[in-house]
Scaffold this motif. Structure first.
Motif, PDB file in Angstrom:
ATOM      1  N   GLN A  82       0.811  -1.213   0.000  1.00 55.09           N
ATOM      2  CA  GLN A  82       0.000   0.000   0.000  1.00 55.09           C
ATOM      3  C   GLN A  82       0.844   1.263   0.000  1.00 55.09           C
ATOM      4  N   GLY A  83       1.691   1.390  -1.042  1.00 57.17           N
ATOM      5  CA  GLY A  83       2.330   2.670  -1.271  1.00 57.17           C
ATOM      6  C   GLY A  83       3.829   2.755  -1.071  1.00 57.17           C
ATOM      7  N   HIS A  84       4.546   1.642  -1.024  1.00 56.85           N
ATOM      8  CA  HIS A  84       5.990   1.676  -0.805  1.00 56.85           C
ATOM      9  C   HIS A  84       6.746   1.211  -2.044  1.00 56.85           C
ATOM     10  N   CYS A  85       7.927   1.793  -2.255  1.00 58.43           N
ATOM     11  CA  CYS A  85       8.824   1.261  -3.274  1.00 58.43           C
ATOM     12  C   CYS A  85       9.442  -0.028  -2.740  1.00 58.43           C
ATOM     13  N   TYR A  86      10.064  -0.803  -3.617  1.00 62.78           N
ATOM     14  CA  TYR A  86      10.570  -2.108  -3.199  1.00 62.78           C
ATOM     15  C   TYR A  86      11.666  -2.001  -2.131  1.00 62.78           C
ATOM     16  N   PRO A  87      12.644  -1.079  -2.255  1.00 66.17           N
ATOM     17  CA  PRO A  87      13.657  -0.980  -1.186  1.00 66.17           C
ATOM     18  C   PRO A  87      13.055  -0.684   0.186  1.00 66.17           C
ATOM     19  N   CYS A  88      12.068   0.224   0.260  1.00 71.34           N
ATOM     20  CA  CYS A  88      11.425   0.520   1.543  1.00 71.34           C
ATOM     21  C   CYS A  88      10.604  -0.672   2.026  1.00 71.34           C
ATOM     22  N   PHE A  89       9.960  -1.349   1.099  1.00 71.82           N
ATOM     23  CA  PHE A  89       9.182  -2.542   1.445  1.00 71.82           C
ATOM     24  C   PHE A  89      10.058  -3.597   2.116  1.00 71.82           C
ATOM     25  N   LYS A  90      11.287  -3.751   1.657  1.00 72.98           N
ATOM     26  CA  LYS A  90      12.186  -4.757   2.221  1.00 72.98           C
ATOM     27  C   LYS A  90      12.892  -4.261   3.480  1.00 72.98           C
ATOM     28  N   ARG A  91      12.951  -2.940   3.674  1.00 71.06           N
ATOM     29  CA  ARG A  91      13.740  -2.389   4.777  1.00 71.06           C
ATOM     30  C   ARG A  91      12.924  -2.003   5.999  1.00 71.06           C
ATOM     31  N   LEU A  92      11.700  -1.520   5.808  1.00 71.45           N
ATOM     32  CA  LEU A  92      10.933  -0.938   6.902  1.00 71.45           C
ATOM     33  C   LEU A  92      10.254  -1.991   7.765  1.00 71.45           C
ATOM     34  N   ALA A  93      10.263  -1.760   9.070  1.00 73.73           N
ATOM     35  CA  ALA A  93       9.587  -2.667   9.994  1.00 73.73           C
ATOM     36  C   ALA A  93       8.083  -2.675   9.754  1.00 73.73           C
ATOM     37  N   GLN A  94       7.523  -1.539   9.348  1.00 75.90           N
ATOM     38  CA  GLN A  94       6.077  -1.464   9.132  1.00 75.90           C
ATOM     39  C   GLN A  94       5.617  -2.294   7.939  1.00 75.90           C
ATOM     40  N   CYS A  95       6.575  -2.781   7.129  1.00 70.08           N
ATOM     41  CA  CYS A  95       6.242  -3.637   5.989  1.00 70.08           C
ATOM     42  C   CYS A  95       6.591  -5.097   6.246  1.00 70.08           C
ATOM     43  N   ASP A  96       7.073  -5.422   7.434  1.00 69.12           N
ATOM     44  CA  ASP A  96       7.455  -6.799   7.750  1.00 69.12           C
ATOM     45  C   ASP A  96       6.201  -7.658   7.948  1.00 69.12           C
ATOM     46  N   CYS A  98       5.421  -9.514  10.335  1.00 72.23           N
ATOM     47  CA  CYS A  98       4.912  -9.547  11.702  1.00 72.23           C
ATOM     48  C   CYS A  98       3.871  -8.457  11.955  1.00 72.23           C
ATOM     49  N   ILE A  99       3.765  -7.472  11.064  1.00 68.96           N
ATOM     50  CA  ILE A  99       2.718  -6.464  11.211  1.00 68.96           C
ATOM     51  C   ILE A  99       1.359  -7.098  10.935  1.00 68.96           C
ATOM     52  N   MET A 100       1.303  -7.974   9.941  1.00 66.21           N
ATOM     53  CA  MET A 100       0.058  -8.685   9.641  1.00 66.21           C
ATOM     54  C   MET A 100      -0.160  -9.863  10.574  1.00 66.21           C
ATOM     55  N   LYS A 101       0.927 -10.434  11.087  1.00 59.93           N
ATOM     56  CA  LYS A 101       0.854 -11.567  12.015  1.00 59.93           C
ATOM     57  C   LYS A 101       1.654 -11.228  13.262  1.00 59.93           C
ATOM     58  N   PRO A 102       1.103 -10.392  14.144  1.00 62.54           N
ATOM     59  CA  PRO A 102       1.874  -9.884  15.288  1.00 62.54           C
ATOM     60  C   PRO A 102       2.378 -10.959  16.234  1.00 62.54           C
ATOM     61  N   GLU A 103       1.739 -12.122  16.232  1.00 63.50           N
ATOM     62  CA  GLU A 103       2.213 -13.203  17.090  1.00 63.50           C
ATOM     63  C   GLU A 103       3.583 -13.704  16.665  1.00 63.50           C
ATOM     64  N   THR A 104       4.024 -13.355  15.449  1.00 68.05           N
ATOM     65  CA  THR A 104       5.342 -13.773  14.958  1.00 68.05           C
ATOM     66  C   THR A 104       6.417 -12.714  15.208  1.00 68.05           C
ATOM     67  N   CYS A 105       6.141 -11.726  16.049  1.00 64.82           N
ATOM     68  CA  CYS A 105       7.104 -10.675  16.367  1.00 64.82           C
ATOM     69  C   CYS A 105       8.454 -11.298  16.746  1.00 64.82           C
ATOM     70  N   HIS A 106       9.530 -10.750  16.162  1.00 62.27           N
ATOM     71  CA  HIS A 106      10.871 -11.297  16.411  1.00 62.27           C
ATOM     72  C   HIS A 106      11.797 -10.244  17.028  1.00 62.27           C
ATOM     73  N   PHE A 107      11.190  -9.269  17.704  1.00 65.96           N
ATOM     74  CA  PHE A 107      11.965  -8.193  18.331  1.00 65.96           C
ATOM     75  C   PHE A 107      12.987  -8.752  19.317  1.00 65.96           C
ATOM     76  N   PHE A 108      12.543  -9.679  20.159  1.00 65.20           N
ATOM     77  CA  PHE A 108      13.427 -10.200  21.211  1.00 65.20           C
ATOM     78  C   PHE A 108      14.505 -11.130  20.669  1.00 65.20           C
TER      79      PHE A 108
END
Length: 291
Positions: A82-96, A98-108
């Motif tokens: 929804q509005g990102h270029c490919y480099p930002c899509f691969k780099r940004l946390a908001q495009c990971d 885990c945003i769609m599946k928060p139970e898969t968060c890998h922060f820790f």
């Protein structure tokens, strides 16, 4: 992409009047009274076009062929997430994922793409809610995103039921509820407008009883106060729609750059035209001419 600011509404009564800019998702605001309709503005670059007053009038949206990344502003041939270029899509946390599946968060695990972003957005209170947009569904949102999340989904009712401390915890709770209730909106049914009002309080009580053991297990894992019961009233929303479509036909700028017709309503992030419907959020970053 230019920052959206409040500007004077163009006078579309003048023949040939138009505005041009890159799409952002429509701004939706609650009315001053609960029996009034949600107020919508289309956002194209710096321009905000009031839509409620245009119900029943012709509306034309023409894609120029240009797309700008909503994050970095660079030109891109294709929009991702929804509005990102490919480099930002691969780099940004908001495009990971885990945003769609928060139970898969890998922060820790130390693998968050942007730890500082994660701390700001994922480690804050989240709400688990029930909504009625095409029938009963469960969902999650940051506490600060109520009621925006519900308006974007075209919900006619919503009820916050639980509050948790982190996004990952909300994902665990949502997974539990998904054993009993859907987590997605049937957008075609939502747009047809024949969704019946539900007793969300009764549904909440039923689900909390069914899932009591699972919720207690999550509390044992994350802490007794990690999942908190909310006592809030259900909210009801009314949308500016004069005619609901009997058959839902969708427009796509990628296939047809000109979308036009008589505007018959707005619901969720969809424009309802007599020629079909279009999800404007899907085309975030697309440069369009509105007339």
């Amino acid at each position: 992409m230019p920052r959206v600011i409040e500007v004077a509404v163009p006078d579309f009564s003048v023949p040939g009047s138009s505005v041009q800019g890159c799409l952002s998702k429509m701004a939706a605001a609650l009315p001053s009274r609960p029996d009034e309709q949600v107020d919508y503005h289309l956002r194209a670059g710096e321009h905000r076009v009031a839509l409620n007053e245009r119900i029943g009038e012709p509306l034309s949206l023409r894609w120029t062929g240009a797309i700008a990344c909503t994050h970095c502003g660079r030109a891109t041939k294709k929009s991702f997430a929804q509005g990102h270029c490919y480099p930002c899509f691969k780099r940004l946390a908001q495009c990971d994922t885990c945003i769609m599946k928060p139970e898969t968060c890998h922060f820790f695990q130390g693998t968050c793409r942007e730890p500082e972003w994660g701390e700001r957005h994922c480690f804050q209170p989240h709400i688990v809610y029930l909504a009625n947009s095409s029938g009963l569904k469960v969902g999650i949102t940051r506490k600060t995103q109520m009621p925006t999340r519900w308006l974007d989904q075209g919900a006619i009712q919503a009820l916050p039921i639980l509050e948790v401390d982190t996004r990952q915890q909300s994902g665990f709770v949502e997974m539990l509820f998904k054993e009993q209730v859907a987590d997605r909106t049937n957008w075609r049914a939502m747009l047809k407008g024949d969704v019946e009002i539900m007793d969300l309080n009764a549904e909440r009580d039923r689900l909390l009883t069914l899932l009591a053991d699972g919720l207690n297990q999550l509390r044992e894992t994350h802490g007794a106060d990690a999942i908190r019961l909310l006592e809030q009233p259900a909210q009801h929303f009314h949308y500016p729609v004069s005619v609901f479509p009997k058959k839902v036909v969708s427009h796509n700028f990628d296939k047809q750059p000109l979308v036009e017709g008589v505007l018959q309503g707005i619901k969720g992030q969809y424009l309802i035209l007599d020629s079909g419907v279009i999800n404007l959020r899907k085309f975030t970053g697309y440069e369009i001419q509105v007339s």
